[in-house]
Each structure stands twice: as C-alpha cells, then as structure tokens.
Design a protein around this motif. Structure first.
Motif, PDB file in Angstrom:
ATOM      1  N   LEU A 141       0.827  -1.245   0.066  1.00  0.00           N
ATOM      2  CA  LEU A 141       0.021  -0.152   0.073  1.00  0.00           C
ATOM      3  C   LEU A 141       0.855   1.418  -0.070  1.00  0.00           C
ATOM      4  CD1 LEU A 141      -2.704  -0.976   2.529  1.00  0.00           C
ATOM      5  CD2 LEU A 141      -2.624  -1.303   0.239  1.00  0.00           C
ATOM      6  N   GLU A 142       0.344   2.217  -0.749  1.00  0.00           N
ATOM      7  CA  GLU A 142       1.047   3.403  -0.786  1.00  0.00           C
ATOM      8  C   GLU A 142       0.443   4.669  -0.965  1.00  0.00           C
ATOM      9  OE1 GLU A 142       4.423   5.238  -3.970  1.00  0.00           O
ATOM     10  OE2 GLU A 142       4.499   3.254  -3.657  1.00  0.00           O
ATOM     11  N   LEU A 143       0.393   5.871  -0.332  1.00  0.00           N
ATOM     12  CA  LEU A 143      -0.353   6.863  -0.399  1.00  0.00           C
ATOM     13  C   LEU A 143       0.416   7.601  -1.553  1.00  0.00           C
ATOM     14  CD1 LEU A 143      -2.403   8.928   0.573  1.00  0.00           C
ATOM     15  CD2 LEU A 143      -0.580   9.822   2.042  1.00  0.00           C
ATOM     16  N   ARG A 144      -0.300   7.828  -2.839  1.00  0.00           N
ATOM     17  CA  ARG A 144      -0.128   8.349  -3.929  1.00  0.00           C
ATOM     18  C   ARG A 144      -0.155   9.861  -4.114  1.00  0.00           C
ATOM     19  NH1 ARG A 144       3.152   5.753  -7.882  1.00  0.00           N
ATOM     20  NH2 ARG A 144       2.794   3.483  -7.716  1.00  0.00           N
ATOM     21  N   SER A 145      -1.371  10.352  -3.559  1.00  0.00           N
ATOM     22  CA  SER A 145      -1.447  11.734  -3.405  1.00  0.00           C
ATOM     23  C   SER A 145      -2.421  12.150  -2.294  1.00  0.00           C
ATOM     24  CB  SER A 145      -1.903  12.368  -4.592  1.00  0.00           C
ATOM     25  OG  SER A 145      -3.226  11.852  -5.123  1.00  0.00           O
ATOM     26  N   MET A 146      -2.284  13.200  -2.043  1.00  0.00           N
ATOM     27  CA  MET A 146      -3.091  13.689  -0.778  1.00  0.00           C
ATOM     28  C   MET A 146      -3.322  15.201  -0.799  1.00  0.00           C
ATOM     29  SD  MET A 146      -2.491  12.813   3.305  1.00  0.00           S
ATOM     30  CE  MET A 146      -3.442  14.062   4.423  1.00  0.00           C
ATOM     31  N   SER A 147      -4.510  15.785  -0.567  1.00  0.00           N
ATOM     32  CA  SER A 147      -4.774  17.113  -0.655  1.00  0.00           C
ATOM     33  C   SER A 147      -5.593  17.247   0.474  1.00  0.00           C
ATOM     34  CB  SER A 147      -5.527  17.762  -1.970  1.00  0.00           C
ATOM     35  OG  SER A 147      -6.863  17.098  -2.126  1.00  0.00           O
ATOM     36  N   ALA A 148      -6.346  18.627   0.706  1.00  0.00           N
ATOM     37  CA  ALA A 148      -7.028  18.932   1.884  1.00  0.00           C
ATOM     38  C   ALA A 148      -8.269  18.098   1.809  1.00  0.00           C
ATOM     39  CB  ALA A 148      -7.222  20.303   2.003  1.00  0.00           C
ATOM     40  N   ASP A 149      -8.996  17.735   0.638  1.00  0.00           N
ATOM     41  CA  ASP A 149     -10.033  17.000   0.593  1.00  0.00           C
ATOM     42  C   ASP A 149      -9.910  15.564  -0.169  1.00  0.00           C
ATOM     43  OD1 ASP A 149     -11.421  19.501   1.074  1.00  0.00           O
ATOM     44  OD2 ASP A 149     -11.334  20.115  -0.876  1.00  0.00           O
ATOM     45  N   ALA A 150      -8.902  15.152  -0.628  1.00  0.00           N
ATOM     46  CA  ALA A 150      -9.082  13.888  -1.097  1.00  0.00           C
ATOM     47  C   ALA A 150      -7.765  13.219  -0.957  1.00  0.00           C
ATOM     48  CB  ALA A 150      -9.380  13.652  -2.733  1.00  0.00           C
ATOM     49  N   LEU A 151      -7.607  11.829  -1.037  1.00  0.00           N
ATOM     50  CA  LEU A 151      -6.252  11.296  -0.983  1.00  0.00           C
ATOM     51  C   LEU A 151      -6.408   9.881  -1.780  1.00  0.00           C
ATOM     52  CD1 LEU A 151      -6.744   8.339   0.756  1.00  0.00           C
ATOM     53  CD2 LEU A 151      -6.445  10.113   2.618  1.00  0.00           C
ATOM     54  N   PHE A 152      -5.347   9.444  -2.384  1.00  0.00           N
ATOM     55  CA  PHE A 152      -5.533   8.300  -3.580  1.00  0.00           C
ATOM     56  C   PHE A 152      -4.377   7.043  -2.979  1.00  0.00           C
ATOM     57  CE2 PHE A 152      -4.258   6.641  -7.556  1.00  0.00           C
ATOM     58  CZ  PHE A 152      -5.462   6.305  -8.130  1.00  0.00           C
ATOM     59  N   ILE A 153      -4.633   6.125  -2.649  1.00  0.00           N
ATOM     60  CA  ILE A 153      -4.053   5.081  -2.472  1.00  0.00           C
ATOM     61  C   ILE A 153      -3.966   3.975  -3.532  1.00  0.00           C
ATOM     62  CG2 ILE A 153      -3.883   2.883  -0.533  1.00  0.00           C
ATOM     63  CD1 ILE A 153      -5.286   5.080   1.508  1.00  0.00           C
ATOM     64  N   THR A 154      -2.609   3.259  -3.344  1.00  0.00           N
ATOM     65  CA  THR A 154      -2.403   2.082  -4.620  1.00  0.00           C
ATOM     66  C   THR A 154      -1.909   1.079  -3.730  1.00  0.00           C
ATOM     67  OG1 THR A 154      -0.389   2.965  -5.130  1.00  0.00           O
ATOM     68  CG2 THR A 154      -2.474   3.829  -6.575  1.00  0.00           C
ATOM     69  N   GLY A 155      -2.124  -0.002  -4.378  1.00  0.00           N
ATOM     70  CA  GLY A 155      -1.401  -1.335  -3.820  1.00  0.00           C
ATOM     71  C   GLY A 155      -2.428  -2.427  -3.945  1.00  0.00           C
ATOM     72  N   SER A 156      -2.242  -3.475  -3.362  1.00  0.00           N
ATOM     73  CA  SER A 156      -3.069  -4.817  -3.574  1.00  0.00           C
ATOM     74  C   SER A 156      -3.885  -4.612  -2.335  1.00  0.00           C
ATOM     75  CB  SER A 156      -2.147  -5.920  -3.283  1.00  0.00           C
ATOM     76  OG  SER A 156      -3.223  -7.191  -3.508  1.00  0.00           O
ATOM     77  N   ILE A 157      -5.244  -4.095  -2.481  1.00  0.00           N
ATOM     78  CA  ILE A 157      -6.121  -3.759  -1.304  1.00  0.00           C
ATOM     79  C   ILE A 157      -6.886  -5.201  -1.303  1.00  0.00           C
ATOM     80  CG2 ILE A 157      -8.123  -2.530  -0.624  1.00  0.00           C
ATOM     81  CD1 ILE A 157      -7.124  -0.111  -2.637  1.00  0.00           C
ATOM     82  N   LYS A 158      -6.709  -5.527   0.032  1.00  0.00           N
ATOM     83  CA  LYS A 158      -7.329  -6.902   0.419  1.00  0.00           C
ATOM     84  C   LYS A 158      -8.825  -6.645   1.281  1.00  0.00           C
ATOM     85  CE  LYS A 158      -4.086  -9.337  -0.882  1.00  0.00           C
ATOM     86  NZ  LYS A 158      -3.979  -9.936  -2.440  1.00  0.00           N
ATOM     87  N   SER A 159      -8.868  -5.645   2.078  1.00  0.00           N
ATOM     88  CA  SER A 159      -9.874  -5.068   2.813  1.00  0.00           C
ATOM     89  C   SER A 159     -10.030  -3.746   3.201  1.00  0.00           C
ATOM     90  CB  SER A 159     -10.107  -5.835   4.208  1.00  0.00           C
ATOM     91  OG  SER A 159      -9.099  -5.759   5.073  1.00  0.00           O
ATOM     92  N   ILE A 160     -11.244  -3.381   3.354  1.00  0.00           N
ATOM     93  CA  ILE A 160     -11.453  -1.928   3.728  1.00  0.00           C
ATOM     94  C   ILE A 160     -12.421  -2.108   4.953  1.00  0.00           C
ATOM     95  CG2 ILE A 160     -12.619   0.252   3.173  1.00  0.00           C
ATOM     96  CD1 ILE A 160     -11.869  -0.311   0.175  1.00  0.00           C
ATOM     97  N   GLN A 161     -12.267  -1.403   6.075  1.00  0.00           N
ATOM     98  CA  GLN A 161     -12.893  -1.620   7.448  1.00  0.00           C
ATOM     99  C   GLN A 161     -13.261  -0.158   7.841  1.00  0.00           C
ATOM    100  OE1 GLN A 161     -10.470  -3.599  10.189  1.00  0.00           O
ATOM    101  NE2 GLN A 161     -10.855  -5.667   9.306  1.00  0.00           N
ATOM    102  N   LEU A 162     -14.747  -0.109   8.066  1.00  0.00           N
ATOM    103  CA  LEU A 162     -15.242   1.153   8.726  1.00  0.00           C
ATOM    104  C   LEU A 162     -15.564   1.153  10.107  1.00  0.00           C
ATOM    105  CD1 LEU A 162     -17.690   1.811   5.706  1.00  0.00           C
ATOM    106  CD2 LEU A 162     -15.445   2.737   6.066  1.00  0.00           C
ATOM    107  N   GLU A 163     -14.847   1.714  11.131  1.00  0.00           N
ATOM    108  CA  GLU A 163     -15.172   1.620  12.310  1.00  0.00           C
ATOM    109  C   GLU A 163     -15.676   2.925  13.232  1.00  0.00           C
ATOM    110  OE1 GLU A 163     -11.422   0.444  14.099  1.00  0.00           O
ATOM    111  OE2 GLU A 163     -11.236  -1.335  12.766  1.00  0.00           O
TER     112      GLU A 163
END
Length: 92
Positions: A70-92
C-alpha cells in the motif's frame, strides 16, 4: 468561525433537512477501482501509515485499508489516493 464549527452547523442542517448521508457535507466518499486503487474524499488526515495498513480519519468514521504494497500516491486537503493490493476496507 472555525472550520470545525462550520462543519458542525452543516451537519446539523443536513440532519434537519433529512438529506441522505451521501449528500451531507463532510461525509467520507470512497471509490474503489478494482483491488488496486482507492480514492477517498472528505478525509480528516492519516492516522497510521504502513505498507500493509493505512488508517484514515473520516470524521466520525475510521477507515482502515489493509493489503500489500500500500502506498499513499497523493493527498490534498479534500482527497487522497491509495494504490497497492487492497485486501479489505473496514469502517469503524
């Protein structure tokens, strides 16, 4: 007026008008492109960062992305973009 106060007023207004959650200001919006790219709007910052897990504040939600490379490719005050092999996303 501070930014936090403005968000609180906007959230209260959205609740009073019974707007759907996706239209409420400040609600995190996640867009997953396959299993290799994630775009998140309305984030409140990175909580934890590593190649196997990235945790992002979504205001009232904690968004935990797990995977490999996983790598944070870009980030601004409003949005971010992550790449890599995403296996799961959890909301807590």
């Amino acid at each position: 007026m501070a930014r936090g106060e403005r968000w609180k007023i906007l959230e209260q207004t959205a609740d009073a008008l019974s707007l759907p959650p996706e239209l409420a200001p400040g609600t995190p919006v996640l867009e997953l492109y396959g299993s290799g790219q994630l775009r998140m709007e309305n984030h409140r910052g990175i909580i934890a960062y590593g190649s196997e897990e990235i945790s992002v504040s979504g205001g009232k939600l904690l968004v935990r992305i797990q995977g490999e490379g996983l790598e944070l490719r870009s980030m601004s005050a409003d949005a971010l973009f992550i790449t890599g092999s995403i296996k799961s996303i959890q909301l807590e």
